[in-house]
Design a protein around this motif. Structure first.
Motif, PDB file in Angstrom:
ATOM      1  N   LEU A 174       0.828  -1.204   0.000  1.00 50.71           N
ATOM      2  CA  LEU A 174       0.000   0.000   0.000  1.00 50.71           C
ATOM      3  C   LEU A 174       0.862   1.254   0.000  1.00 50.71           C
ATOM      4  CD1 LEU A 174      -2.484  -1.090   2.833  1.00 50.71           C
ATOM      5  CD2 LEU A 174      -2.898  -1.214   0.370  1.00 50.71           C
ATOM      6  N   SER A 175       0.228   2.378  -0.244  1.00 49.64           N
ATOM      7  CA  SER A 175       0.915   3.650  -0.059  1.00 49.64           C
ATOM      8  C   SER A 175       1.187   3.842   1.430  1.00 49.64           C
ATOM      9  CB  SER A 175       0.042   4.798  -0.571  1.00 49.64           C
ATOM     10  OG  SER A 175      -1.102   4.955   0.260  1.00 49.64           O
ATOM     11  N   SER A 176       2.100   4.722   1.758  1.00 54.01           N
ATOM     12  CA  SER A 176       2.470   4.949   3.161  1.00 54.01           C
ATOM     13  C   SER A 176       1.263   5.374   3.991  1.00 54.01           C
ATOM     14  CB  SER A 176       3.565   6.019   3.248  1.00 54.01           C
ATOM     15  OG  SER A 176       4.732   5.580   2.595  1.00 54.01           O
ATOM     16  N   GLN A 177       0.454   6.281   3.444  1.00 60.82           N
ATOM     17  CA  GLN A 177      -0.709   6.775   4.185  1.00 60.82           C
ATOM     18  C   GLN A 177      -1.757   5.676   4.376  1.00 60.82           C
ATOM     19  OE1 GLN A 177      -3.370   9.940   2.504  1.00 60.82           O
ATOM     20  NE2 GLN A 177      -2.576  11.099   4.234  1.00 60.82           N
ATOM     21  N   SER A 178      -2.005   4.886   3.337  1.00 66.53           N
ATOM     22  CA  SER A 178      -2.974   3.797   3.457  1.00 66.53           C
ATOM     23  C   SER A 178      -2.519   2.780   4.490  1.00 66.53           C
ATOM     24  CB  SER A 178      -3.184   3.117   2.100  1.00 66.53           C
ATOM     25  OG  SER A 178      -3.805   3.997   1.189  1.00 66.53           O
ATOM     26  N   ALA A 179      -1.234   2.482   4.491  1.00 61.92           N
ATOM     27  CA  ALA A 179      -0.700   1.541   5.479  1.00 61.92           C
ATOM     28  C   ALA A 179      -0.885   2.083   6.895  1.00 61.92           C
ATOM     29  CB  ALA A 179       0.773   1.271   5.200  1.00 61.92           C
ATOM     30  N   GLU A 180      -0.690   3.383   7.068  1.00 59.77           N
ATOM     31  CA  GLU A 180      -0.841   3.987   8.390  1.00 59.77           C
ATOM     32  C   GLU A 180      -2.302   3.973   8.842  1.00 59.77           C
ATOM     33  OE1 GLU A 180       0.596   4.942  11.788  1.00 59.77           O
ATOM     34  OE2 GLU A 180       1.956   4.768  10.072  1.00 59.77           O
ATOM     35  N   ILE A 181      -3.219   4.155   7.898  1.00 63.02           N
ATOM     36  CA  ILE A 181      -4.644   4.064   8.226  1.00 63.02           C
ATOM     37  C   ILE A 181      -4.977   2.656   8.695  1.00 63.02           C
ATOM     38  CG2 ILE A 181      -6.993   4.152   7.272  1.00 63.02           C
ATOM     39  CD1 ILE A 181      -5.966   6.389   5.376  1.00 63.02           C
ATOM     40  N   THR A 233       4.109  22.968  -3.409  1.00 64.20           N
ATOM     41  CA  THR A 233       4.047  22.178  -4.641  1.00 64.20           C
ATOM     42  C   THR A 233       3.735  20.725  -4.309  1.00 64.20           C
ATOM     43  OG1 THR A 233       5.836  23.568  -5.509  1.00 64.20           O
ATOM     44  CG2 THR A 233       5.251  21.634  -6.802  1.00 64.20           C
ATOM     45  N   VAL A 234       2.928  20.092  -5.156  1.00 64.79           N
ATOM     46  CA  VAL A 234       2.705  18.649  -5.048  1.00 64.79           C
ATOM     47  C   VAL A 234       2.921  18.017  -6.417  1.00 64.79           C
ATOM     48  CG1 VAL A 234       1.072  18.840  -3.130  1.00 64.79           C
ATOM     49  CG2 VAL A 234       0.217  18.834  -5.493  1.00 64.79           C
ATOM     50  N   LYS A 235       3.092  16.714  -6.412  1.00 64.13           N
ATOM     51  CA  LYS A 235       3.229  15.955  -7.659  1.00 64.13           C
ATOM     52  C   LYS A 235       2.429  14.663  -7.532  1.00 64.13           C
ATOM     53  CE  LYS A 235       7.391  13.306  -6.457  1.00 64.13           C
ATOM     54  NZ  LYS A 235       7.253  13.533  -5.015  1.00 64.13           N
ATOM     55  N   PRO A 236       2.132  13.988  -8.654  1.00 62.33           N
ATOM     56  CA  PRO A 236       1.407  12.721  -8.575  1.00 62.33           C
ATOM     57  C   PRO A 236       2.106  11.723  -7.646  1.00 62.33           C
ATOM     58  CG  PRO A 236       1.437  13.485 -10.832  1.00 62.33           C
ATOM     59  CD  PRO A 236       2.339  14.418 -10.058  1.00 62.33           C
ATOM     60  N   GLY A 237       1.305  11.097  -6.813  1.00 61.82           N
ATOM     61  CA  GLY A 237       1.837  10.136  -5.859  1.00 61.82           C
ATOM     62  C   GLY A 237       2.021  10.695  -4.467  1.00 61.82           C
ATOM     63  N   LEU A 374      -5.883  12.232   0.722  1.00 59.35           N
ATOM     64  CA  LEU A 374      -5.778  12.188  -0.738  1.00 59.35           C
ATOM     65  C   LEU A 374      -4.387  11.739  -1.146  1.00 59.35           C
ATOM     66  CD1 LEU A 374      -7.407  15.548  -1.945  1.00 59.35           C
ATOM     67  CD2 LEU A 374      -8.207  13.256  -2.530  1.00 59.35           C
ATOM     68  N   ALA A 375      -4.339  10.956  -2.203  1.00 57.62           N
ATOM     69  CA  ALA A 375      -3.089  10.733  -2.925  1.00 57.62           C
ATOM     70  C   ALA A 375      -3.203  11.521  -4.222  1.00 57.62           C
ATOM     71  CB  ALA A 375      -2.872   9.258  -3.220  1.00 57.62           C
ATOM     72  N   VAL A 376      -2.242  12.381  -4.506  1.00 53.48           N
ATOM     73  CA  VAL A 376      -2.322  13.252  -5.682  1.00 53.48           C
ATOM     74  C   VAL A 376      -2.377  12.388  -6.940  1.00 53.48           C
ATOM     75  CG1 VAL A 376      -1.224  15.109  -6.978  1.00 53.48           C
ATOM     76  CG2 VAL A 376      -1.053  15.054  -4.466  1.00 53.48           C
ATOM     77  N   PRO A 377      -3.438  12.513  -7.737  1.00 54.88           N
ATOM     78  CA  PRO A 377      -3.575  11.666  -8.933  1.00 54.88           C
ATOM     79  C   PRO A 377      -2.830  12.251 -10.132  1.00 54.88           C
ATOM     80  CG  PRO A 377      -5.525  13.012  -8.685  1.00 54.88           C
ATOM     81  CD  PRO A 377      -4.632  13.356  -7.518  1.00 54.88           C
ATOM     82  N   GLU A 378      -2.543  11.408 -11.091  1.00 55.15           N
ATOM     83  CA  GLU A 378      -2.042  11.871 -12.383  1.00 55.15           C
ATOM     84  C   GLU A 378      -3.198  12.496 -13.155  1.00 55.15           C
ATOM     85  OE1 GLU A 378      -0.325   8.470 -14.261  1.00 55.15           O
ATOM     86  OE2 GLU A 378       1.565   8.641 -13.146  1.00 55.15           O
ATOM     87  N   THR A 379      -2.859  13.293 -14.145  1.00 57.34           N
ATOM     88  CA  THR A 379      -3.867  14.000 -14.942  1.00 57.34           C
ATOM     89  C   THR A 379      -3.699  13.671 -16.419  1.00 57.34           C
ATOM     90  OG1 THR A 379      -4.127  15.841 -13.385  1.00 57.34           O
ATOM     91  CG2 THR A 379      -4.672  16.280 -15.689  1.00 57.34           C
ATOM     92  N   ILE A 380      -4.817  13.464 -17.087  1.00 60.47           N
ATOM     93  CA  ILE A 380      -4.849  13.359 -18.551  1.00 60.47           C
ATOM     94  C   ILE A 380      -5.507  14.629 -19.068  1.00 60.47           C
ATOM     95  CG2 ILE A 380      -5.799  12.125 -20.532  1.00 60.47           C
ATOM     96  CD1 ILE A 380      -5.746   9.581 -18.863  1.00 60.47           C
ATOM     97  N   ARG A 381      -4.798  15.357 -19.884  1.00 61.14           N
ATOM     98  CA  ARG A 381      -5.323  16.610 -20.439  1.00 61.14           C
ATOM     99  C   ARG A 381      -5.991  16.332 -21.776  1.00 61.14           C
ATOM    100  NH1 ARG A 381      -6.190  22.348 -19.733  1.00 61.14           N
ATOM    101  NH2 ARG A 381      -6.121  23.261 -21.814  1.00 61.14           N
ATOM    102  N   SER A 414      -7.959   4.999 -15.522  1.00 59.85           N
ATOM    103  CA  SER A 414      -8.234   4.542 -14.174  1.00 59.85           C
ATOM    104  C   SER A 414      -7.438   5.328 -13.140  1.00 59.85           C
ATOM    105  CB  SER A 414      -7.904   3.051 -14.049  1.00 59.85           C
ATOM    106  OG  SER A 414      -8.184   2.583 -12.748  1.00 59.85           O
ATOM    107  N   GLY A 415      -8.163   5.972 -12.223  1.00 54.50           N
ATOM    108  CA  GLY A 415      -7.521   6.708 -11.143  1.00 54.50           C
ATOM    109  C   GLY A 415      -6.899   8.027 -11.539  1.00 54.50           C
TER     110      GLY A 415
END
Length: 454
Positions: A174-181, A233-237, A374-381, A414-415
């Motif tokens: 899992l992601s770090s945050q999901s694991a902590e939850i 600043t944030v980035k995907p992930g 939230l986990a920052v998602p990727e974007t499709i333009r 997806s996602g």
């Protein structure tokens, strides 16, 4: 402190093992499913023999949701997966069969954000799901502390061979945050840990970079390491704890939200900022029976004493609003972060908001702590140019767009956020533009957002 919290704190370092004991493979062959229910244990099933694209409506049928108030133990579990094609699974089969592990194919639990699906499986005794789960369902499983393991993982192979796997090894998937939850016990306890300083807000080290619309909204609404709003600043992930500007739900899901709040707080429930919260009576507006009236009464009875706005059905004039439409017309503003307890919350992204569909526990977290994860998602333009031919609507466009092999078979959406822009928007009426964001979830998107236009 409730008994479950005491149990977690009393054994903080205990190494737990996870093992699949009684497995139900959801196979394309109905006879194989029946044989398992009748007692046979299959040794292995090839991935291409598993059912793909099982929706949340199949996992938890509508009739079971409409007759559940949140108080009937075993009700959702009794009807789990009884809508599977062919009526292969009868009421009570999974509970009575003693299954603790479910195995399915790709795109498991697609569709609605309703938390009834994972609740039904949990209620039926399922503790481990081996499948490729869709985003909202996967988040709901984390929030409820249900293990969801991808079929292709090494850990899934070992579990299906009858071997035990350390729980921490599953957390590593899992992601770090999901694991902590998951370690905290559920989402509410994770947010409580942040409030009390026992759990740290995720620290980001993302360097300055251009950001998408979604990323800018997330950055502005996220908590930094000092506990204040705003990250450069944030980035995907990147994973964040954010403060939503608005949150809303409706009568079919509120009972699940109230259930988890009462499990954590008893009757001493407080809402951090009731002015941000809205509840609607809209999904059952055409249903006149007493069960629906009970759902609506219980939602109003919970929300109104807490100062939450409730849009109630008038016995003569009917429902005053549809939740997503009312958000667009009267509440949400451009640049805001909106949490909605419905998969089509993405509709509100037509306003240049980041509108995210989440589950009942996420709404409970927003109500109790004014926070969401939230986990920052990727974007499709998607750049729209030219002009629509006469007689063609944006729904037609989205159906054609969604049929592209990259999206339909390749599932590249997806996602991810679908960000719509381009000069053609200036010529498309807003009532047509809103179809772009409304249908983003049908492409398995995280949400949709439209850039400002004329």
């Amino acid at each position: 402190m409730n008994p479950r919290e005491r149990e977690i704190e009393a054994q903080p370092n205990e190494e737990k093992l996870v093992r699949a004991q009684r497995i139900l493979y959801l196979t394309k062959d109905p006879e194989l499913i029946r044989r398992q229910i009748d007692g046979e244990q299959l040794s292995a099933v090839a991935p291409d023999q598993l059912i793909d694209n099982i929706s949340t409506d199949v996992i938890s049928p509508n009739h079971s949701i409409l007759t559940w108030t949140g108080k009937e133990k075993g009700h959702l579990g009794k009807y789990a997966l009884t809508s599977l094609a062919g009526g292969t699974i009868a009421p009570g089969d999974i509970m009575e069969g003693g299954f603790d592990t479910l195995v399915a194919g790709k795109s498991f639990a697609r569709g609605s954000s309703r938390i009834h699906a994972p609740l039904a499986l949990q209620d039926a005794g399922i503790k481990l799901i081996i499948a490729q789960g869709e985003r909202i369902f996967a988040e709901n499983c984390v929030n409820l502390r249900i293990h969801l393991v991808d079929f292709e993982s090494e850990q899934a192979k070992r579990l299906l061979e009858g071997k035990s796997v350390h729980e921490e090894e599953l957390f590593s998937l899992l992601s770090s945050q999901s694991a902590e939850i998951m370690r905290s016990g559920n989402l509410l306890r994770y947010l409580k840990g942040i409030e009390e300083g026992r759990v740290s807000v995720p620290e980001l080290s993302t360097t300055q970079r251009p950001m998408t619309i979604a990323e800018k909204i997330i950055a502005r609404n996220s908590l930094n390491s000092e506990g204040n709003m705003g990250i450069g600043t944030v980035k995907p992930g990147d994973e964040v704890v954010a403060t939503p500007n608005i949150y809303y739900g409706y009568e079919l899901q509120t009972n699940a939200t109230v259930k988890v709040l009462r499990e954590e707080f008893g009757e001493e429930i407080e809402v951090r900022d009731p002015n941000k919260a809205f509840f609607y009576e809209d999904h059952t507006a055409l249903l006149k029976d007493e069960r629906m009236a009970t759902l609506r009464r219980e939602q109003a009875g919970f929300a109104k004493p807490l100062g939450i706005t409730v849009y109630e059905i008038d016995p003569v004039r009917g429902a005053p609003a549809i939740c997503h439409t009312d958000m667009v017309e009267n509440h949400a503003l451009p640049g805001q972060l909106v949490l909605g307890n419905d998969s089509h919350t993405c509709t509100v992204g037509a306003l240049n908001t980041l509108a995210v569909g989440k589950g009942a526990l996420d709404l409970a977290g927003a109500l109790a702590y004014d926070k969401m994860v939230l986990a920052v998602p990727e974007t499709i333009r998607i750049n729209l140019t030219g002009k629509l031919p006469d007689g063609v609507s944006m729904k037609d466009f989205m159906l054609q767009f969604g049929a592209m092999p990259q999206l339909k078979q390749g599932r590249v959406g997806s996602g991810r956020v679908f960000e719509f822009g381009g000069q053609a928007l200036d010529e498309i009426p807003f009532d047509e533009q809103i179809k772009l964001t409304n249908m983003s979830i049908e492409l398995l998107g995280f949400t949709g957002v439209i850039e400002p236009n004329q």
